[in-house]
Design an enzyme around this catalytic site. Structure first.
Site, short mmCIF file in Angstrom:
data_model
loop_
_atom_site.label_atom_id
_atom_site.label_comp_id
_atom_site.label_asym_id
_atom_site.label_seq_id
_atom_site.Cartn_x
_atom_site.Cartn_y
_atom_site.Cartn_z
N GLY A 1 0.85 -1.19 0.00
CA GLY A 1 0.00 0.00 0.00
C GLY A 1 0.88 1.24 0.00
O GLY A 1 2.05 1.18 -0.39
N ARG A 2 0.32 2.34 0.45
CA ARG A 2 1.10 3.57 0.49
C ARG A 2 2.31 3.42 1.39
O ARG A 2 3.42 3.85 1.06
CB ARG A 2 0.26 4.71 1.04
N ILE A 3 2.08 2.84 2.57
CA ILE A 3 3.18 2.77 3.55
C ILE A 3 4.26 1.80 3.08
O ILE A 3 5.44 2.13 3.08
CB ILE A 3 2.63 2.36 4.94
N THR B 1 4.86 -2.86 11.56
CA THR B 1 4.23 -1.60 11.98
C THR B 1 2.78 -1.55 11.47
O THR B 1 2.19 -0.48 11.38
CB THR B 1 4.99 -0.37 11.43
N ARG C 1 -0.40 -4.44 11.83
CA ARG C 1 -1.31 -4.87 12.88
C ARG C 1 -0.77 -6.16 13.50
O ARG C 1 -0.22 -7.01 12.81
CB ARG C 1 -2.71 -5.14 12.31
N GLU D 1 -1.90 -6.69 21.86
CA GLU D 1 -1.37 -5.50 22.50
C GLU D 1 -2.54 -4.76 23.17
O GLU D 1 -3.68 -4.86 22.67
CB GLU D 1 -0.70 -4.59 21.46
N HIS E 1 2.88 1.11 19.68
CA HIS E 1 1.99 1.48 18.57
C HIS E 1 2.09 2.99 18.26
O HIS E 1 1.09 3.70 18.28
CB HIS E 1 0.54 1.08 18.88
N ILE E 2 3.33 3.42 17.99
CA ILE E 2 3.59 4.85 17.78
C ILE E 2 3.93 5.19 16.33
O ILE E 2 4.48 6.25 16.06
CB ILE E 2 4.72 5.36 18.71
N GLY E 3 3.60 4.27 15.42
CA GLY E 3 3.93 4.52 14.01
C GLY E 3 3.50 5.89 13.52
O GLY E 3 4.27 6.60 12.86
C1 GLV Z 1 -2.53 3.08 13.35
O1 GLV Z 1 -2.19 1.94 13.58
C2 GLV Z 1 -3.41 3.38 12.28
O2 GLV Z 1 -4.03 2.47 11.73
O3 GLV Z 1 -3.53 4.57 11.95
C1 GLV Z 2 -2.12 2.71 4.23
O1 GLV Z 2 -2.46 3.86 4.09
C2 GLV Z 2 -1.50 2.00 3.15
O2 GLV Z 2 -2.05 2.07 2.06
O3 GLV Z 2 -0.44 1.38 3.35
#
Ligand code: GLV
Ligand code: GLV
Length: 319
Positions: free
Chosen positions: A155-157, A236, A238, A267, A285-287
């Site tokens: 995905g984006r991340i 980072t 789930r 968690e 969970h501070i991503g």
């Molecule tokens: C954090 O885990 C989010 O999904 O924004």
């Molecule tokens: C979340 O925004 C993703 O697309 O990875």
């Protein structure tokens, strides 16, 4: 129009809503509310801003009143919400995509580098008085530069983590996703592989899929068997995607080198077996926990709410 916020968030969005005539009530109890408490509160509202720890299930949704229009989740993930049940009641669910990509990707890289170079372990050793002299063979870890980075979920991340690797550390990029991305493959010379092939070839494995029935325990006992001996695993996304026990066993037996987790199964409860391991890094969970991202998240949830209340349409609907 009245909105409930299940836990205090950055004020920008709350102010935005108030400026547009929306009444906003925030939970000031300094703890998450229990489902039973929320059930009592929410029927009086037109919508809510929810946190990823709020379990919005079928039963809960059945209690919401006819005026309830929107659940704006203060997160990009929305596995805490039963989307089918919301659809049946015509409740719109929104998330906060796009604006936290950089924040999560940065934190992913913090975990990759810290896991490889034993940053937290050596810091702890120093504080415990174990740094007496420079050690030619102490605290060694694998180099990251030029290694193979496997992205699970593009995905984006995931794409942004790959870009940082490719441009910053000359990592070779391989990825696993249900969909192929030609532009991505061309730009980063990336190869699309099956999950098993990716696990066999990666020096660094980074998880970026959403959590759903298909990805629950995607990484378990059999998958760890495929990984390289000095592999680093970072999550980072789930917690439920990686099975805790198999991970702990792989770390304990030296099957893989180390792991960096911003999220893990169940968690915030920390499994006892994690506590005794030196080669695991845990962050709470501070991503997305940059000042910038949390402000933008607040803005986005507010804009989604206002848009639904005013015109019945959201900017970032996910159901
Ligand atoms: C954090 O885990 C989010 O999904 O924004
Ligand atoms: C979340 O925004 C993703 O697309 O990875």
């Amino acid at each position: 129009m009245k909105i409930f916020v299940t836990y205090p968030i950055n004020e920008v969005g709350i102010k935005y809503l108030q400026d547009h005539g929306v009444e906003v009530v925030v939970n000031r109890k300094k703890r998450p509310l229990k489902p039973k408490e929320l059930e009592k509160i929410l029927p009086k509202y037109d919508g809510a801003i929810t946190m990823l720890f709020d379990k919005i299930d079928q039963h809960f949704i059945s209690k919401l009143g006819p005026n309830f229009k929107i659940i704006a989740n203060y997160a990009v993930g929305f596995d805490n919400i039963d989307l089918e049940a919301t659809k049946q009641k015509n409740i719109i669910v929104t998330n906060t995509p796009g604006i936290l990509t950089e924040a999560v990707a940065e934190h992913t890289w913090a975990l990759i580098l810290a896991s490889a170079r034993r940053v937290l372990e050596s810091n702890q050793d120093i504080k415990n008085g174990l740094y007496k002299f420079w050690q030619p063979s102490g605290w060694l870890g694998p180099q990251v530069w030029g290694k193979t980075l496997g992205i699970v979920g593009l995905g984006r991340i995931g794409s942004f983590v790959a870009e940082i690797g490719y441009y910053g550390f000359k990592t070779k990029i391989i990825y696993y996703d249900l969909m192929r991305d030609d532009r991505f493959e061309l730009e980063l010379k990336a190869r699309h592989l099956s999950l098993n092939e990716l696990l066999e070839r990666s020096d660094i494995i980074s998880i970026h899929t959403p959590l759903n029935e298909k990805t629950h325990h995607l990484i378990g006992k059999e998958e760890f068997k495929l990984m390289k001996k000095n592999a680093i695993l970072v999550n980072t996304a789930r917690g439920g995607i990686i099975e805790n026990r198999s991970l702990a066993e792989a770390l304990k037996s030296g099957k893989i080198f180390s792991a960096g987790l911003d999220v893990w199964e169940n968690e915030p409860k920390v499994p006892v077996i994690f506590k005794g391991l030196k080669n695991i890094i845990l962050t709470p969970h501070i991503g997305s926990a940059t000042l910038e991202a949390r402000e933008k998240m607040s803005e986005i949830v507010a804009k989604n709410i206002l848009s639904v209340l005013k015109i019945g349409k959201a900017l970032n609907q996910v159901n």
